[in-house]
Write a protein that holds these residues in place. Structure first.
Motif, PDB file in Angstrom:
ATOM      1  N   TRP A  88      34.262  89.659  16.317  1.00  0.00           N
ATOM      2  CA  TRP A  88      34.545  90.766  17.312  1.00  0.00           C
ATOM      3  C   TRP A  88      34.522  92.313  16.760  1.00  0.00           C
ATOM      4  O   TRP A  88      34.643  92.219  15.693  1.00  0.00           O
ATOM      5  CB  TRP A  88      35.545  89.820  17.184  1.00  0.00           C
ATOM      6  CG  TRP A  88      36.408  88.748  17.948  1.00  0.00           C
ATOM      7  CD1 TRP A  88      35.088  87.895  18.595  1.00  0.00           C
ATOM      8  CD2 TRP A  88      36.922  88.559  18.206  1.00  0.00           C
ATOM      9  NE1 TRP A  88      35.848  86.634  18.597  1.00  0.00           N
ATOM     10  CE2 TRP A  88      37.351  86.971  18.120  1.00  0.00           C
ATOM     11  CE3 TRP A  88      38.522  88.857  18.393  1.00  0.00           C
ATOM     12  CZ2 TRP A  88      37.900  86.200  18.866  1.00  0.00           C
ATOM     13  CZ3 TRP A  88      39.440  88.019  18.581  1.00  0.00           C
ATOM     14  CH2 TRP A  88      39.670  86.558  19.092  1.00  0.00           C
ATOM     15  N   THR A 123      43.974  93.230  23.310  1.00  0.00           N
ATOM     16  CA  THR A 123      44.618  93.702  25.072  1.00  0.00           C
ATOM     17  C   THR A 123      45.429  94.891  25.480  1.00  0.00           C
ATOM     18  O   THR A 123      44.846  95.294  23.852  1.00  0.00           O
ATOM     19  CB  THR A 123      46.023  93.033  24.819  1.00  0.00           C
ATOM     20  OG1 THR A 123      47.303  93.442  23.949  1.00  0.00           O
ATOM     21  CG2 THR A 123      46.659  90.984  24.816  1.00  0.00           C
ATOM     22  N   ASP A 155      41.145  82.510  20.471  1.00  0.00           N
ATOM     23  CA  ASP A 155      41.731  83.854  21.075  1.00  0.00           C
ATOM     24  C   ASP A 155      43.557  82.813  21.443  1.00  0.00           C
ATOM     25  O   ASP A 155      44.318  83.891  21.882  1.00  0.00           O
ATOM     26  CB  ASP A 155      41.448  83.966  22.637  1.00  0.00           C
ATOM     27  CG  ASP A 155      40.166  84.640  22.557  1.00  0.00           C
ATOM     28  OD1 ASP A 155      39.297  84.247  22.172  1.00  0.00           O
ATOM     29  OD2 ASP A 155      40.085  85.699  23.659  1.00  0.00           O
ATOM     30  N   GLN A 193      44.272  87.327  20.408  1.00  0.00           N
ATOM     31  CA  GLN A 193      43.460  88.420  21.471  1.00  0.00           C
ATOM     32  C   GLN A 193      43.748  89.926  21.932  1.00  0.00           C
ATOM     33  O   GLN A 193      44.905  90.308  21.802  1.00  0.00           O
ATOM     34  CB  GLN A 193      43.768  87.355  22.450  1.00  0.00           C
ATOM     35  CG  GLN A 193      45.434  87.639  22.934  1.00  0.00           C
ATOM     36  CD  GLN A 193      45.910  86.658  24.521  1.00  0.00           C
ATOM     37  OE1 GLN A 193      46.721  86.948  24.630  1.00  0.00           O
ATOM     38  NE2 GLN A 193      45.453  85.396  23.353  1.00  0.00           N
TER      39      GLN A 193
END
Length: 349
Positions: free
Chosen positions: A301, A10, A4, A8
Motif C-alpha cells: 500500500w 480513513t 483491511d 484501513q
C-alpha cells in the motif's frame, strides 16, 4: 482475514478497527500511534499517544508538554498489545526516533513504515527490514528519476564552494528537524572543524539532538550583530528564510538547499538556489523497490508521494498494490519547494 480487517485508510488516517487506534492520524483522535516527529505525522491534540520515547520528547519540544492527554513510550522491538493486536516499533532511519510500526493479529502482519531511508546517517537509528505480509510505504521520491547520490559528495561541493568563495557566507536551507542536524553531521564528517552557525528556528531541536548524544561539533546560534562578520561560515537555516530579510544581512551569501528535490534543476532555479545539494531523508527509487522486495510482502500500500509509479512497478513484478491517497502527509521534512517561500517570522537572535 483480509488486510483491511486489520488496518484501513480513513479520512483521519490509518485505522486499526480491532485495537481502535490510528497510526499517524491527521486529525485529533482518542488513541494515536506516531511514527516520527515531523508535523505531518505527529500532531497535537490526541487523547493518548504511543510512540518512541525520542518522538514523544520531540513532540513535547514542538507542541508543549501537554500535547496529548496521556503518553506511552514504545521500546524498540518490544511488542505492545492493545485488544489482542500487537504493535512493535522498529527503526525507520528517517530522523532521530523515527519508527516503522509492525501491526500483527491472527497471523497477519502489516508494517506501516511512515517515512524512511536506507542510507547511513549517524543522526538516526539505522533502518531495519521487517518481514511482513503487507508493506505500507511512502513514495515521496517514487520515480526512476530520483536516485540520490552519495551525500558525502554533495557536502564536498559545499566545502569546495567555501574554498572558492572564502569571503561569502554559505546559507544552507535545511528543515529544522532532522535535515539540519544531518547536514551538520555530514559537514563534520567531511573535516569541517570551524563553528557551524544555525538559525534560531533550529536551536531547540539541535540542542535536543546534542543532549541525545549526537556529536555535531561546535554549533552557534546566529546573532543579528554578527551576520556581517560571517563571511566563509556555514549557516543552517529554514529554506524559507533564504529569501527573507534575515538572509540579506549576510556578506554576499551563497544560497544552498539540502533536499532530494534538488535533483530537479528547474526547482533549484525556481527557488533561486545557487548551490543545490541532493541530500534526502527519504528513500529513492532504488531503495523503495529494494525495501519492498526485502520485506517479502505480497501486497503493498502506498500512502503518499508518487503513488502511481510505484504501484505500477509493483504490478510488473507480480505484487498486489494500491495507492491509499491519504491527504495530509508530505507537508514537512522534505515537502515541495513551496518551502522556499519567504519565512514569515524572523527569530529574535
Amino acid at each position: 482475514m483480509r488486510p483491511d480487517d486489520l488496518l484501513q485508510p480513513t479520512p483521519r488516517g490509518l485505522y486499526c478497527p480491532p485495537a481502535d487506534v490510528y497510526i499517524d492520524p491527521v486529525r485529533p483522535v482518542e488513541k494515536a500511534l506516531i511514527t516520527h516527529g515531523h508535523s505531518d505525522h505527529a500532531r497535537p491534540g490526541h487523547g493518548a499517544v504511543l510512540a518512541t520515547g525520542t518522538t514523544l520528547k520531540i513532540m513535547a519540544i514542538r507542541y508543549g508538554e501537554d500535547f496529548a492527554g496521556t503518553t506511552q513510550a514504545a521500546a524498540w522491538g518490544r511488542p505492545v498489545t492493545i485488544n489482542g493486536v500487537t504493535f512493535t516499533f522498529h527503526p525507520a532511519g528517517h530522523i532521530l526516533g523515527s519508527a516503522q510500526i509492525a501491526v500483527s493479529w491472527k497471523g497477519l502482519t502489516i508494517v506501516a513504515s511512515g517515512d524512511y531511508k536506507r542510507g547511513r546517517d549517524p543522526t538516526a537509528e539505522p533502518f531495519e527490514v521487517v518481514p511482513c505480509d503487507v508493506f505500507i510505504t511512502e513514495a515521496t521520491f517514487g520515480l526512476p528519476v530520483f536516485r540520490h547520490p552519495d551525500p558525502a559528495a554533495e557536502v564536498a561541493k559545499l566545502l569546495a564552494s567555501l574554498r572558492l568563495f572564502p569571503d561569502r557566507a554559505h546559507l544552507v536551507g535545511a528543515y529544522a528537524l532532522g535535515k539540519a542536524q544531518r547536514v551538520m553531521s555530514l559537514v563534520r564528517a567531511a573535516g569541517w572543524d570551524q563553528p557551524i552557525y544555525m538559525h534560531g528556528a533550529a536551536e531547540k531541536l539541535t540542542r535536543f539532538y546534542e543532549a541525545e548524544g549526537i556529536d555535531l561539533g561546535e554549533v552557534r546560534l546566529v546573532k543579528a550583530a554578527d551576520r556581517k562578520s560571517l563571511g566563509g561560515a556555514v549557516v543552517l537555516c529554514p529554506p524559507g528564510s533564504m529569501k527573507d530579510l534575515w538572509a540579506r544581512r549576510f556578506p554576499d551569501p551563497v544560497t544552498a538547499f539540502a533536499s532530494g528535490w534538488m535533483r530537479v534543476r528547474a526547482r533549484a532555479r525556481q527557488g533561486g538556489v545557487e548551490l543545490p545539494l541532493i541530500i534526502s531523508d527519504h528513500s529513492d527509487w532504488d531503495e523503495l523497490r529494494e525495501t519492498i522486495r526485502e520485506t517479502g510482502a505480497s501486497e503493498v500500500w502506498v500512502t503518499h508521494g508518487q503513488e502511481d509509479a510505484l504501484v505500477h512497478w509493483c504490478g510488473t513484478v507480480g505484487l498486489r498494490a494500491r495507492p491509499l491517497r491519504i491527504v495530509g502527509y508530505g507537508e514537512e521534512g522534505e515537502a515541495e519547494p513551496a518551502d522556499l517561500a519567504p519565512a514569515s517570522v524572523e527569530p529574535a537572535a
